[in-house]
Structures are given as structure tokens and as C-alpha cells.
Motif scaffolding. Structure first.
Motif, short mmCIF file in Angstrom:
data_model
loop_
_atom_site.label_atom_id
_atom_site.label_comp_id
_atom_site.label_asym_id
_atom_site.label_seq_id
_atom_site.Cartn_x
_atom_site.Cartn_y
_atom_site.Cartn_z
N SER A 61 -6.04 -9.74 -8.33
CA SER A 61 -4.65 -10.16 -8.15
C SER A 61 -4.52 -11.67 -8.30
O SER A 61 -5.45 -12.43 -8.03
N ASP A 62 -3.35 -12.09 -8.76
CA ASP A 62 -3.04 -13.51 -8.88
C ASP A 62 -2.84 -14.10 -7.49
O ASP A 62 -2.53 -13.38 -6.53
N THR A 65 2.54 -14.41 -5.75
CA THR A 65 3.04 -13.06 -5.55
C THR A 65 4.45 -12.97 -6.12
O THR A 65 5.14 -13.98 -6.27
N TYR A 70 7.49 -6.13 -4.88
CA TYR A 70 6.07 -5.77 -4.96
C TYR A 70 5.25 -6.80 -4.19
O TYR A 70 5.66 -7.96 -4.06
N GLU A 71 4.09 -6.38 -3.72
CA GLU A 71 3.26 -7.28 -2.93
C GLU A 71 2.28 -8.10 -3.77
O GLU A 71 1.89 -9.19 -3.37
N TYR A 72 1.87 -7.56 -4.93
CA TYR A 72 0.85 -8.22 -5.73
C TYR A 72 1.27 -8.29 -7.19
O TYR A 72 2.03 -7.45 -7.66
N GLN A 73 0.74 -9.28 -7.88
CA GLN A 73 0.91 -9.33 -9.32
C GLN A 73 -0.44 -9.64 -9.96
O GLN A 73 -1.29 -10.30 -9.36
N TYR A 74 -0.60 -9.12 -11.17
CA TYR A 74 -1.84 -9.25 -11.92
C TYR A 74 -1.49 -9.73 -13.32
O TYR A 74 -0.55 -9.22 -13.93
N ASN A 107 2.02 -2.60 -5.56
CA ASN A 107 1.84 -2.74 -4.12
C ASN A 107 0.39 -2.49 -3.73
O ASN A 107 0.06 -2.53 -2.55
N ALA A 109 -3.53 -3.46 -3.51
CA ALA A 109 -4.41 -4.63 -3.53
C ALA A 109 -5.47 -4.42 -4.59
O ALA A 109 -5.84 -3.29 -4.91
#
Length: 190
Positions: A61-62, A65, A70-74, A107, A109
Motif C-alpha cells: 500500500s501507498d 490514503t 476506501y482505506e488503502y491505495q496501491y 479496504n 490491507a
């Protein structure tokens, strides 16, 4: 295996146009091929999950955020031209996600296990039927500029349709069939 110039010359041959020695040729054919090749190649790669273009990655994950939702971004790999679903039979279960720009939002991890179509630039990796379909797609793209003939464009389109079906069918046979599983809707009537 064919080079980029070979693929372009195959397309030019289908149109009855002058062949080229390189993409930098200062001719009508050379300029047309130079403009069309990369975009047509990427379009044809993106259209179907070609076995030679599928690759996998594990994304962390980056630090940043998403603003909301959403909780995470990639960050998607730079060579990713299309995200593919993971194969449930391999024990890697699909994660709910959304693609926005060059980011995958989720969402879940990390790590995110990603199957995707890569931008294949090495023509020696191309399937021979894909090469033929790509040359037909190039012929369709360049036809108006080089020949001003709707009938030649129509012939290229018909050849493309036949070749793309054959290429996709052959591509599908190069893997183990996936069991559809039991569907309760269908079995409820038994």
C-alpha cells in the motif's frame, strides 16, 4: 519471430502499400506506421487476456490514503494496461477494489496480489496469431491514410474478425479449463 517493422510491413502488404525499412522512414507508409503502431498494439493487448501478456505482482500500500470511501491505495505497475481478476482456484481470493487513474483503491490491507496485462513491447513474446491479428488491426487503422479505399478497409476488417476469433480460441485452449462450480440457482430445481 517478427519485429515491429515486420508487423508493420505485413499490414502494409495487406493494403498494397509501400513497405518500410524502419519506423523512422520519411515516407507516407513510415509515418503512418510510426503514428499507429504503439497505440494499436496497446489497444489489441488490452482487449483480451492474452496468455503471453499476463503477469503477476504483489503490491504494497501507498503511504498516502484515499480522501474517502476506501482505506488503502496501491500504485499500479507502470506496465499495467488492464487489471485481471485473480484465479479463485489458486487460493488467492478476489479483493474488492476500484481502479481510479493509476491507483487501485481497496479496504484490504496489503499486500494485494494482482494479475494484470502487461504492455509487451518485445515482439518475440507475441503469439503468432496475435501478430496476424495485430497486422490486420494496423491495416484497418492506416487504410484511409494510405489507400483512401473503403473496400480495402472492409477486407482488412473481415480478416481481422476471423483472425481475432481464431487467436482468442487458441489462447483459451492453452490453459486448464476452470470448473464453473455448483450454482444453487440451477440445482434448486433438481
Amino acid at each position: 519471430m517478427p519485429s515491429v517493422v515486420d508487423i508493420c510491413n505485413r499490414a502494409l502488404q495487406k493494403l498494397g502499400a509501400s513497405r518500410i525499412i524502419s519506423l523512422s522512414d520519411d515516407t507516407v507508409s513510415g509515418r503512418a506506421c510510426n503514428v499507429a503502431y504503439e497505440s494499436v498494439r496497446d489497444r489489441e493487448l488490452r482487449r483480451h487476456p492474452w496468455n503471453f501478456a499476463i503477469t503477476r505482482a504483489s503490491l504494497a500500500s501507498d503511504v498516502a490514503t484515499p480522501e474517502y470511501g476506501y482505506e488503502y491505495q496501491y500504485t499500479l505497475p507502470s506496465d499495467c494496461i488492464r487489471v485481471l481478476p485473480n484465479d479463485q482456484n489458486e487460493g488467492v481470493y478476489e479483493t474488492a477494489y476500484k481502479i481510479e487513474g493509476r491507483k487501485l483503491l481497496s479496504n484490504s490491507a496489503g499486500p494485494i496480489y494482482l494479475r494484470y496485462l502487461t504492455r509487451v513491447t518485445d515482439t518475440t513474446q507475441f503469439d503468432t496469431l496475435f501478430v496476424e491479428a495485430l497486422s490486420c488491426a494496423m491495416a484497418m487503422e492506416m487504410c484511409e491514410e494510405l489507400t483512401q479505399s473503403n473496400s480495402k478497409r472492409q477486407l482488412a476488417a473481415e480478416e481481422y474478425k476471423a483472425l481475432i476469433l481464431e487467436a482468442r480460441r487458441t489462447n483459451a485452449f492453452e490453459q486448464t479449463p476452470v470448473d464453473a462450480g455448483v450454482d444453487t440457482w440451477i440445482t434448486s430445481r433438481l
